[in-house]
Write a protein that holds these residues in place. Sequence first.
Motif, PDB file in Angstrom:
ATOM      1  N   GLY A  54       0.812  -1.217   0.000  1.00  0.00           N
ATOM      2  CA  GLY A  54       0.000   0.000   0.000  1.00  0.00           C
ATOM      3  C   GLY A  54       0.841   1.259   0.000  1.00  0.00           C
ATOM      4  O   GLY A  54       0.473   2.261  -0.606  1.00  0.00           O
ATOM      5  N   PRO A  67     -11.262  -2.065  -5.630  1.00  0.00           N
ATOM      6  CA  PRO A  67     -10.720  -1.060  -4.727  1.00  0.00           C
ATOM      7  C   PRO A  67      -9.195  -1.107  -4.740  1.00  0.00           C
ATOM      8  O   PRO A  67      -8.611  -2.183  -4.728  1.00  0.00           O
ATOM      9  CB  PRO A  67     -11.225  -1.512  -3.362  1.00  0.00           C
ATOM     10  CG  PRO A  67     -11.270  -3.013  -3.456  1.00  0.00           C
ATOM     11  CD  PRO A  67     -11.616  -3.301  -4.908  1.00  0.00           C
ATOM     12  N   THR A  69      -6.879  -0.988  -2.537  1.00  0.00           N
ATOM     13  CA  THR A  69      -6.803  -1.091  -1.080  1.00  0.00           C
ATOM     14  C   THR A  69      -5.538  -0.486  -0.497  1.00  0.00           C
ATOM     15  O   THR A  69      -4.430  -0.826  -0.887  1.00  0.00           O
ATOM     16  CB  THR A  69      -6.918  -2.573  -0.652  1.00  0.00           C
ATOM     17  OG1 THR A  69      -8.131  -3.104  -1.186  1.00  0.00           O
ATOM     18  CG2 THR A  69      -6.907  -2.726   0.854  1.00  0.00           C
ATOM     19  N   SER A  70      -5.745   0.441   0.442  1.00  0.00           N
ATOM     20  CA  SER A  70      -4.670   1.050   1.235  1.00  0.00           C
ATOM     21  C   SER A  70      -3.532   1.620   0.396  1.00  0.00           C
ATOM     22  O   SER A  70      -2.373   1.524   0.777  1.00  0.00           O
ATOM     23  CB  SER A  70      -4.116   0.039   2.237  1.00  0.00           C
ATOM     24  OG  SER A  70      -5.133  -0.407   3.088  1.00  0.00           O
ATOM     25  N   LEU A 119      -6.263  -5.565  -4.515  1.00  0.00           N
ATOM     26  CA  LEU A 119      -7.116  -6.050  -3.429  1.00  0.00           C
ATOM     27  C   LEU A 119      -6.445  -6.072  -2.064  1.00  0.00           C
ATOM     28  O   LEU A 119      -7.115  -6.300  -1.062  1.00  0.00           O
ATOM     29  CB  LEU A 119      -7.602  -7.470  -3.740  1.00  0.00           C
ATOM     30  CG  LEU A 119      -8.532  -7.609  -4.928  1.00  0.00           C
ATOM     31  CD1 LEU A 119      -8.778  -9.073  -5.243  1.00  0.00           C
ATOM     32  CD2 LEU A 119      -9.836  -6.877  -4.656  1.00  0.00           C
ATOM     33  N   LYS A 120      -5.115  -5.858  -2.028  1.00  0.00           N
ATOM     34  CA  LYS A 120      -4.391  -6.049  -0.776  1.00  0.00           C
ATOM     35  C   LYS A 120      -3.443  -4.898  -0.491  1.00  0.00           C
ATOM     36  O   LYS A 120      -3.023  -4.170  -1.379  1.00  0.00           O
ATOM     37  CB  LYS A 120      -3.594  -7.355  -0.822  1.00  0.00           C
ATOM     38  CG  LYS A 120      -4.462  -8.572  -0.994  1.00  0.00           C
ATOM     39  CD  LYS A 120      -3.638  -9.822  -1.137  1.00  0.00           C
ATOM     40  CE  LYS A 120      -4.563 -11.016  -1.366  1.00  0.00           C
ATOM     41  NZ  LYS A 120      -3.836 -12.205  -1.718  1.00  0.00           N
ATOM     42  N   ASN A 121      -3.074  -4.805   0.773  1.00  0.00           N
ATOM     43  CA  ASN A 121      -2.133  -3.820   1.273  1.00  0.00           C
ATOM     44  C   ASN A 121      -0.702  -4.376   1.237  1.00  0.00           C
ATOM     45  O   ASN A 121       0.250  -3.644   1.402  1.00  0.00           O
ATOM     46  CB  ASN A 121      -2.540  -3.479   2.716  1.00  0.00           C
ATOM     47  CG  ASN A 121      -1.821  -2.300   3.278  1.00  0.00           C
ATOM     48  OD1 ASN A 121      -1.382  -1.430   2.551  1.00  0.00           O
ATOM     49  ND2 ASN A 121      -1.699  -2.268   4.585  1.00  0.00           N
TER      50      ASN A 121
END
Length: 141
Positions: A54, A67, A69-70, A119-121
């Motif tokens: 992120g 999204p 994400t982060s 989808l992930k940080n």
Amino acid sequence: MYDNQVDNKEIYGGLYNWYAVNTNKICPSGWHEPSDGEWIVLVNYLGGESIAGGKLKETGTSHWKSPNTSAFNTTGFPALPGGLRSPYGIFNYINSSGFWWTETETFTTGSYNREISHLKNMILKKGNAKENGFSVRCIQD
């Protein structure tokens, strides 16, 4: 370049197999392809694998799927989701994931890379076949 489209190369840069990375000709003079150890230093500096992705990702959804994400881009990297090219010439994951080579081999037919997803940080460390096409992020000597 994703799907062999010039517009994609202008945004995301090229996709290179590990053999091209290993020539040390991708990065300009005074720069080099990072080793796995250099990626580890960066990831640890950013707080570890669980949050470093992120901190590297470009913010917003101009290039990343929602999204994102982060996504904070606190480093100025800014990681873009250039996707990959498989050894079979198939392009995947543009706008959803970015993959970056290291110059460090995992085994005779593989090398380490880093992956960041919309989808992930996190940032994942993986070993992949050298024939894959991934992005390269050059660092100064």
